[in-house]
Design an enzyme around this catalytic site. Structure first.
Site, PDB file in Angstrom:
ATOM      1  N   LEU A  53       0.812  -1.220   0.000  1.00  0.00           N
ATOM      2  CA  LEU A  53       0.000   0.000   0.000  1.00  0.00           C
ATOM      3  C   LEU A  53       0.842   1.265   0.000  1.00  0.00           C
ATOM      4  CD1 LEU A  53      -2.504  -1.059   2.835  1.00  0.00           C
ATOM      5  CD2 LEU A  53      -2.828  -1.343   0.378  1.00  0.00           C
ATOM      6  N   TYR A 103       2.419  11.536 -11.139  1.00  0.00           N
ATOM      7  CA  TYR A 103       1.896  10.517 -10.228  1.00  0.00           C
ATOM      8  C   TYR A 103       1.483   9.276 -10.999  1.00  0.00           C
ATOM      9  CZ  TYR A 103      -1.264   8.184  -6.954  1.00  0.00           C
ATOM     10  OH  TYR A 103      -1.896   7.250  -6.168  1.00  0.00           O
ATOM     11  N   GLY A 290     -53.108   5.280  35.101  1.00  0.00           N
ATOM     12  CA  GLY A 290     -54.518   5.599  34.908  1.00  0.00           C
ATOM     13  C   GLY A 290     -54.823   6.472  33.713  1.00  0.00           C
TER      14      GLY A 290
END
Length: 385
Positions: A53, A103, A290
């Site tokens: 990597l 690159y 209630g």
């Protein structure tokens, strides 16, 4: 299995290391910027495979592309040759490898070195030409648009969108990691059993999503706004699921929580939690001992009630036949109660303590068209405790 991971401290590397830690009998040898190239032969000792990597993508000088991408890969190939055995190599290249820039050329040179190694020695080589990888732990304001957008939008920092219609290709980091691990495991298992490993070459790194910059920015802003509207995007599948997971991963700790409105009266409180575009909404309410809530009917809307604390009596009355029906449920025995269109319904807390009820409705409440009509159940009945 013993794996050498180059670039172990990078974005993909961090995710990969965590995934590897979830697998039994995996030993990881890391190669990072702290290591020197001449350490590779030693690090490869008894290694079963390499996931390569390491690379350079934001140098101060273009020459660093050649050193960090091409030269490092050539050195890795030479070190593998010295081992005189098959060591599968997975390489993270880039879709820019076919482009004429510094690159891209350096990545293409690295690919060529690996393919040459495979051709000359038969060493398995698997090349992933990655699109823009997104996911948790990617550094913002570096080389990932998604990471930068997530980081800035969460923090109310303006984002820059030069062309909303520009398309980008994206792959999700978990998909990349999964495919790389499958590739390595298949090759290593084949070698261990004296079988032919999968053929060397290029490998697809999971689904590739093509989206416009404008769409991504809009979707991320929807994620942010959902805390105010409570309307969640469709985050359960596909690209939206992965983008939302990425967005949330950039939350600073002081934004791990957010408040929602609470409506209260003498009966108890009502709180909406989550709304969806096409699957209704979730909420909860309380009722004191209630107290009766409801006393209305719907034509089309449906609901599911789940008493999670306390004791409840549900009453139902058919709007045409006047048929009456009641049932009792409590938080100790989880049971879903459905409301049925055309039946008036109510719920009474018949316990001594506060009752808490979770509620799902199949549509978002629309004040202009609520499909909710008052009609007390109005049947004499003895409420049992």
């Amino acid at each position: 299995m013993k794996l050498l991971i180059t670039g172990a401290n990078g974005f993909v590397g961090k995710n990969l290391i965590i995934h590897l830690g979830e697998i039994d009998d995996i030993e990881v040898i890391s190669f990072t910027r702290e290591n020197k190239i001449d350490e590779l032969p030693h690090l490869l000792n008894k290694v079963d495979a390499v996931i390569h990597l390491a690379g350079v993508n934001r140098p101060k000088d273009d020459y660093e592309f050649q050193v960090g991408n091409a030269d490092l890969t050539v050195a890795l190939c030479e070190a593998v040759k010295q081992q005189a055995r098959a060591i599968p190599i997975v390489f993270s290249s880039s879709i820019q490898a076919d482009r004429n820039n510094a690159y891209g050329c350096s990545k293409k040179a690295a690919e060529d070195a690996l393919l040459s190694l495979s051709e000359k020695t038969g060493n398995p080589v698997y090349i992933f030409r990655l699109a823009n990888v997104f996911g948790k732990w990617c550094k913002p304001n570096y080389n990932s648009m998604v990471a930068t957008f997530c980081h800035n939008i969460i923090r109310d920092i303006p984002i820059q969108v030069h062309d909303e219609t520009a398309e980008v290709q994206l792959v999700y980091v978990d998909d990349v990691v999964r495919m790389m691990l499958e590739c390595v495991q298949d090759a290593v298992n084949a070698i261990r059993t004296n079988k032919m490993p999968p053929a060397s070459g290029f490998v697809q790194a999971g689904p590739v999503y093509t989206k416009t910059v404008g769409h991504i920015a809009q979707q991320l802003n929807f994620f942010k706004e959902s805390r105010n509207t409570l309307i969640s995007e469709r985050v359960g599948t596909g690209f939206t699921r992965k983008l939302y997971s990425t967005y949330v991963s950039y939350l600073p700790t002081d934004k791990f929580t957010y408040s929602v409105p609470k409506y209260g009266d003498e009966r108890g409180v009502f709180v909406e939690m989550l709304k969806t575009p096409d699957a209704g909404q979730f909420s909860y309410f309380t009722a004191h001992s209630g107290i009766t809530r409801g006393g209305h009917y719907h034509h089309t809307k449906t609901e599911k009630f789940l008493v999670i604390k306390g004791k409840a009596c549900f009453g139902f009355r058919h709007m045409v036949t006047d048929e009456f029906y009641e049932l009792f449920t409590d938080g100790e025995n989880p049971e879903i109660v459905e409301t049925v269109p055309g039946w008036s319904h109510d719920i009474t807390n018949v316990g001594d303590d506060e009752m808490v009820v979770m509620l799902w409705a199949n549509e978002i409440f629309d004040r202009e068209n609520p499909d909710t009509y008052a009609s007390p159940v109005a049947q004499p009945r003895e409420l049992k405790k």
